[in-house]
Design an enzyme around this catalytic site. Structure first.
Site: not given
Ligand SMILES: CC(C)(COP(=O)(O)OP(=O)(O)OC[C@H]1O[C@@H](n2cnc3c(N)ncnc32)[C@H](O)[C@@H]1OP(=O)(O)O)[C@@H](O)C(=O)NCCC(=O)NCCS
Length: 318
Positions: A113, A245, A275
């Site tokens: 990215c 980004h 993204n």
């Molecule tokens: C990916 C992201 C949105 C996930 O959010 P989070 O609050 O960390 O969520 P988690 O991964 O801990 O998951 C929380 C719960 O939501 C669930 N979940 C994950 N994706 C889901 C979706 N699309 N819809 C519904 N539920 C979802 C998970 O299974 C988990 O459930 P559980 O508690 O029963 O196990 C977040 O971590 C994030 O934005 N990270 C940075 C990503 C990023 O910037 N990436 C690019 C870098 S270039």
């Protein structure tokens, strides 16, 4: 003093728009979950012949036309991409061919990215050194081909598109003031593709430890802000526009808060683009530039974060 000035921008988004509600029919998710966690409402998805090189070429053509140049005025094409049409040749030479360019050079750059910001760093350095005069820097991705459409934790986050800028040697105060790039190879295992030509012989799909990525990305953004501003004797309040980004609105909000920037001074496209990896900053820049958002003398801060981890930023006087 010679600087690399952004003389034009271009962009391409596939026509197909996929909403969070559309995705909720494929995986167990909801508009509410996606929007609350990421700020994303929709993403554009390439179809058929809309390959990475095709999208990159469209963005390039727009930037070249807006600059009033012809393809043969360009000395170098740098394409940041993690999703090339094929392992080789590079997207850059495919763009060169499609543009009918009969001179110059092109190569691809892989910094996930952060690819566009890495490309800017390189282009800026080459222009300042006098080696090249006019460089086309493109970020282009077909990331919807890289996600596992059964993994709701990643497939909802990405989109496709391409953005381009033309940088030209220019005397004066406007242009790239400074760039910074970083990486930390000890974090390879937190965000990666599950395949590769030299391992599985397939490209694999995105694997991400979201929480860890979030934590590191927020810290990295702070480092970019601090390094770039302090070494240029600028204050946080000198920044007019943040062009970040577009991965997650919560990370963007945290950076804006650090800069004491109001929301209307942040270029935000994540809600519509999701993204798009290396394409995200040039697409956001093009979106804002098309609307006449930036005024001469404005100070823009770009910042990116991606797999590797890689991260980096640029300070640009418009
Ligand atoms: C990916 C992201 C949105 C996930 O959010 P989070 O609050 O960390 O969520 P988690 O991964 O801990 O998951 C929380 C719960 O939501 C669930 N979940 C994950 N994706 C889901 C979706 N699309 N819809 C519904 N539920 C979802 C998970 O299974 C988990 O459930 P559980 O508690 O029963 O196990 C977040 O971590 C994030 O934005 N990270 C940075 C990503 C990023 O910037 N990436 C690019 C870098 S270039």
């Amino acid at each position: 003093m010679v600087r690399a000035k952004i003389i034009s921008t271009g962009g391409y988004l596939p026509a197909k728009r996929v909403t969070n509600d559309d995705l909720s029919k494929i995986v167990d998710t909801s508009d509410e979950w996606i929007y609350e966690r990421t700020g994303i409402r929709a993403r554009h998805m390439a179809e058929g012949q809309e390959t990475t090189s095709y999208m990159a070429t469209q963005a390039a053509k727009q930037a070249i036309e807006r600059a009033g140049l012809t393809p043969n005025d360009i000395d170098l094409i740098i394409v940041g991409t993690a999703t090339p049409d094929s392992s080789f040749p590079g997207v850059s030479t495919q763009v060169q061919g499609a543009l009918g360019m009969t001179r110059g050079a092109g190569f691809d750059l892989q910094a996930a990215c952060s690819g566009f910001v890495y490309g800017l760093k390189l282009a800026d350095t080459l222009i300042r050194s006098g080696s090249e005069k006019t460089i086309l820097v493109i970020g282009a991705e077909r990331f919807t081909h890289m996600v596992d459409w059964t993994d709701r934790s990643t497939c909802v986050l990405f989109g496709d598109g391409a953005g381009a800028v033309i940088l030209q040697a220019s005397e004066g105060d406007s242009g790239i003031l400074d760039t910074a790039i970083y990486s930390d190879g000890s974090k390879n295992d937190l965000l990666y593709a599950s395949g590769g030509i030299a391992t599985t012989k397939t490209v694999g799909t995105v694997v991400m430890h979201g929480r860890e990525v979030f934590k590191h990305a927020t810290r990295a953004m702070a480092q970019i802000v601090d390094d770039l501003l302090s070494r240029n004797n600028l204050a946080r309040t000198d920044v007019t526009w943040l062009v970040p980004h577009q991965a997650n609105k919560r990370i963007i909000d945290a950076t804006a808060k650090m800069l004491e920037l109001p929301a209307d001074k942040v270029v935000l496209t994540v809600q519509e683009h999701a993204n798009t990896s290396a394409a995200s900053i040039p697409l956001a820049l093009n979106f804002a530039a098309e609307k006449g958002t930036f005024k001469a003398g404005d100070l823009l801060l770009f910042e990116a974060f991606g797999a590797g981890f890689t991260w980096g930023g640029a300070l640009v006087r418009w």
